[in-house]
Design a protein around this motif. Structure first.
Motif: not given
Length: 280
Positions: A118-119, A145-148, A212-214
């Motif tokens: 998300l940008v 990490s595999g996490n948001d 964000y990477a979600l």
């Protein structure tokens, strides 16, 4: 975009122009180019209805033969580049402007239950490394990490009220940091008392600003917030509140990306970016 009024009475802030390498580009296009460089294959632009014709003209509609003939050879080559980028771009219309959380949920069908980047176009990130730009940095960290994961940068306490702030368990440059608390635009007093990240200088905080990477579980949380009509005091559905909800039961990380941030909402910072990019 009210700080840019009256310019934003004629166009959205995402279309404010910058000259890069002798080519005049809207800010939105710089984001799309960097996403392409980062290897992103499908891109959705969430916009209000009035912006649809402009985006279509930029990415999807060909120039008339008469106008195309007036372009320089370099501009003609770039026109082909735009058509190529346009193949990756889909327009998603947000009929009502009810906040960032609402905008993200609008794009849920596009994401097709997959993780996404998300940008938010209000900030322009610039990295000296073209092959590992700011988006690439965040994607690599997210995949590891595999996490948001929320992109952050350090900000001085006197600027704290302009940005969201994340407090982390500890400061770890070039590594994921577990977020313990998040807040939108806190006062200096609130930040100093409850948003401190250990090992950072006392006058520095970690601000998040729209990258964000979600994972797709954000959509169910946002949907629940909207069904509950859980709006902010300003009347919006905030993304930060959904991330705070996820962080209660899962891990949400922060990652300090390397690069220079230009806040395009600030006319002075925008003018600085225009000057810097024009000299390239």
């Amino acid at each position: 975009g009210t700080q840019h009024y009256p310019a934003t009475a004629a166009m959205s802030m995402a279309f404010l122009p910058l000259v890069v390498g002798g080519v005049t580009k809207p800010a939105l296009l710089l984001h799309i180019e960097k996403l392409d460089e980062a290897g992103v294959e499908e891109i959705a632009i969430v916009c209000q209805p009035g912006d649809v014709p402009t985006i279509r003209n930029l990415f999807h509609n060909k120039l008339s033969a008469q106008n195309f003939s007036k372009l320089s050879s370099g501009q003609k080559e770039y026109a082909k580049r735009l058509r190529s980028l346009g193949l990756k771009v889909k327009i998603v219309v947000q009929e009502k402007q009810e906040g960032m959380g609402h905008a993200v949920l609008t794009a849920s069908s596009f994401c097709n239950d997959e993780p996404f980047l998300l940008v938010i176009a209000h900030h322009l990130m610039d990295s000296e490394c073209k092959t590992f730009n700011c988006f690439s940095q965040l994607l690599k960290t997210f995949e590891a990490s595999g996490n948001d994961t929320v992109a952050v940068r350090q900000v001085a306490i006197e600027c704290i009220s302009k940005y969201g702030v994340a407090a982390c368990a500890s400061y770890s440059p070039k590594a994921s940091m577990k977020i313990t608390k998040m807040m939108e635009k806190p006062t200096a007093a609130v930040a100093s008392s409850s948003l401190v990240t250990p090992s950072l200088p006392p006058d520095k905080f970690l601000s998040f600003f729209g990258i964000y990477a979600l994972k797709p579980h954000i959509f169910s949380v946002l949907k629940a917030k909207i069904e509950e009509n859980a709006k902010s005091p300003q009347g919006y559905f905030n993304l930060t509140e959904a991330l705070k909800e996820i962080n209660k039961h899962n891990t949400v990380n922060a990652f300090e990306i390397e690069g220079v941030r230009y806040d395009l909402t600030d006319p002075v910072k925008y003018a600085e970016a225009v000057s810097i990019f024009a000299r390239r």
